[in-house]
Design a protein around this motif. Structure first.
Motif, PDB file in Angstrom:
ATOM      1  N   GLN A 154      -6.043  -0.484  -6.028  1.00  0.00           N
ATOM      2  CA  GLN A 154      -7.107   0.413  -4.838  1.00  0.00           C
ATOM      3  C   GLN A 154      -5.589   0.247  -3.743  1.00  0.00           C
ATOM      4  O   GLN A 154      -6.077   0.538  -2.693  1.00  0.00           O
ATOM      5  CB  GLN A 154      -8.136  -0.767  -4.278  1.00  0.00           C
ATOM      6  CG  GLN A 154      -8.639  -0.584  -5.569  1.00  0.00           C
ATOM      7  CD  GLN A 154      -9.366   0.381  -5.845  1.00  0.00           C
ATOM      8  OE1 GLN A 154      -9.279   1.346  -4.938  1.00  0.00           O
ATOM      9  NE2 GLN A 154      -9.357   0.589  -6.993  1.00  0.00           N
ATOM     10  N   ASN A 155      -4.024   0.127  -3.871  1.00  0.00           N
ATOM     11  CA  ASN A 155      -3.450   0.281  -3.244  1.00  0.00           C
ATOM     12  C   ASN A 155      -2.748   1.471  -2.619  1.00  0.00           C
ATOM     13  O   ASN A 155      -1.226   1.143  -2.896  1.00  0.00           O
ATOM     14  CB  ASN A 155      -1.587  -1.175  -3.145  1.00  0.00           C
ATOM     15  CG  ASN A 155      -2.422  -2.525  -2.664  1.00  0.00           C
ATOM     16  OD1 ASN A 155      -3.376  -2.877  -1.769  1.00  0.00           O
ATOM     17  ND2 ASN A 155      -1.502  -3.256  -3.310  1.00  0.00           N
ATOM     18  N   HIS A 159       0.814  -1.425   0.159  1.00  0.00           N
ATOM     19  CA  HIS A 159       0.258   0.094   0.017  1.00  0.00           C
ATOM     20  C   HIS A 159       1.341   1.036   0.204  1.00  0.00           C
ATOM     21  O   HIS A 159       1.907   0.658   0.729  1.00  0.00           O
ATOM     22  CB  HIS A 159      -0.926  -0.161   1.423  1.00  0.00           C
ATOM     23  CG  HIS A 159      -1.673   1.250   1.264  1.00  0.00           C
ATOM     24  ND1 HIS A 159      -3.362   1.389   0.315  1.00  0.00           N
ATOM     25  CD2 HIS A 159      -1.846   2.606   1.620  1.00  0.00           C
ATOM     26  CE1 HIS A 159      -3.578   1.974   0.610  1.00  0.00           C
ATOM     27  NE2 HIS A 159      -3.401   3.046   1.210  1.00  0.00           N
ATOM     28  N   SER A 219      -3.868   5.417  -1.475  1.00  0.00           N
ATOM     29  CA  SER A 219      -4.596   6.373  -0.458  1.00  0.00           C
ATOM     30  C   SER A 219      -4.128   7.411  -0.972  1.00  0.00           C
ATOM     31  O   SER A 219      -2.699   7.640  -0.841  1.00  0.00           O
ATOM     32  CB  SER A 219      -4.366   6.228   1.205  1.00  0.00           C
ATOM     33  OG  SER A 219      -3.403   6.262   1.166  1.00  0.00           O
ATOM     34  N   ARG A 261      -3.714   5.325 -10.257  1.00  0.00           N
ATOM     35  CA  ARG A 261      -4.435   4.008  -9.062  1.00  0.00           C
ATOM     36  C   ARG A 261      -5.006   2.967 -10.930  1.00  0.00           C
ATOM     37  O   ARG A 261      -5.159   2.253 -10.590  1.00  0.00           O
ATOM     38  CB  ARG A 261      -5.810   4.892  -9.327  1.00  0.00           C
ATOM     39  CG  ARG A 261      -6.148   5.569  -7.255  1.00  0.00           C
ATOM     40  CD  ARG A 261      -6.842   5.264  -6.831  1.00  0.00           C
ATOM     41  NE  ARG A 261      -7.453   5.818  -5.467  1.00  0.00           N
ATOM     42  CZ  ARG A 261      -7.843   7.058  -5.247  1.00  0.00           C
ATOM     43  NH1 ARG A 261      -8.369   7.865  -5.752  1.00  0.00           N
ATOM     44  NH2 ARG A 261      -7.627   7.722  -4.097  1.00  0.00           N
TER      45      ARG A 261
END
Length: 301
Positions: free
Chosen positions: A56-57, A19, A59, A51
């Motif tokens: 999805q890893n 992540h 933020s 992205r």
């Protein structure tokens, strides 16, 4: 524990390890609203592209620091939220200067990477992706600078060698015709020879993201940091109100880690030119230059 439970836990651990958390700070003071809109939209598109490449890893958080602007409001927080980008507006402190404005954002960071971004920059859609790919391959690099061009598609040489007083005077205050008398000197100061070669090699290779040089100084319009190094440095020196805070931060970063110019990361920059912005900017430029040379050493010719 079943085999399926073991596999699920292992995948969760791998996902957490992979992540990536990216933060971005933008400081504004009476910006051009059209350019600001373009900057923030390009940031949204670059995040969407990133992205798409990383899944999805990832933020992303954006901190908009309002040093004095009617363009920044909580409306932007809603816009970013639609793209699953956390956004916080920092306001109410008045015009405290460029570096101190970014420091308000930097002091609370918990991200892996942090982008210091000007409100007059239009980044390529793949700029963030190329930057993180480069960081992945070069763990010793802590600060990354992009290839910069103007609205006319002409390269802006914003990576620099250590300046002399004469370099700054010629570059900042002489008319263009007079600057031609110092063309070789300015080319050396602005690393023309190295940047032209590296940019050309990138274009020929098409996908080469390893092609880079190690400049002493990079521009504050787009500085991508490993956050742990940026926080170790304490962000910008708050004694600079405007100008040379990026010179100062570059030299301090280069003393503890590597800096890279990466031509695969491309932006368009619409700003610059202190002498064209009036006497107050000239005064701020001169005072910041004085502080910079006092700290790092005077070089005249």
């Amino acid at each position: 524990m079943s085999v399926h439970e073991t596999i699920h836990i292992r995948r969760s651990i791998e996902s957490a390890a992979n992540h990536v958390c990216l933060s971005v700070s933008v400081v504004t003071f009476n910006p051009n609203p059209i350019l600001l809109q373009r900057t923030l939209d390009s940031l949204r598109y670059a995040v969407a592209y990133l992205r798409a490449q990383r899944g999805q890893n990832l933020s992303v958080s954006v901190l908009l620091v309002n040093n004095g602007s009617d363009c920044i409001s909580d409306t932007w927080a809603s816009v970013f939220k639609q793209d699953a980008i956390e956004c916080k507006v920092i306001a109410g402190h008045g015009n405290i200067g460029y570096g101190r404005g970014h420091n308000l954002a930097i002091e609370s960071l918990t991200s892996d990477y942090h982008l210091i971004l000007n409100p007059d920059v239009d980044m390529a859609e793949n700029a963030l992706d190329q930057a993180l790919k480069f960081f992945d391959k070069h763990p010793a690099v802590a600060l990354l600078a992009p290839h910069v061009s103007g609205e006319d598609n002409v390269t802006q040489y914003l990576c620099r060698r250590y300046p002399t007083v004469l370099d700054l005077f010629v570059r900042g205050f002489l008319w263009k015709k007079a600057q031609t008398l110092f063309i070789l000197r300015l080319a050396r100061y602005e690393l023309h020879d190295l940047i032209k070669v590296k940019s050309l090699s990138h274009e020929l290779a098409d996908q080469t993201i390893d092609t880079f040089i190690s400049p002493q100084i990079v521009s504050g319009c787009y500085m991508m940091f490993r956050t742990n190094v940026l926080k170790k440095l304490g962000g910008f020196d708050s004694r600079y109100f405007l100008y040379f805070e990026d010179y100062d931060l570059s030299l301090r970063a280069g003393a503890i880690a590597s800096i890279a110019y990466v031509p695969a990361v491309r932006i368009v920059h619409f700003g610059g030119g202190a002498s064209k912005k009036g006497w107050r900017h000239i005064y701020l430029f001169v005072m910041s230059a004085y502080h910079f040379f006092n700290r790092f050493g005077w070089r005249w010719l």
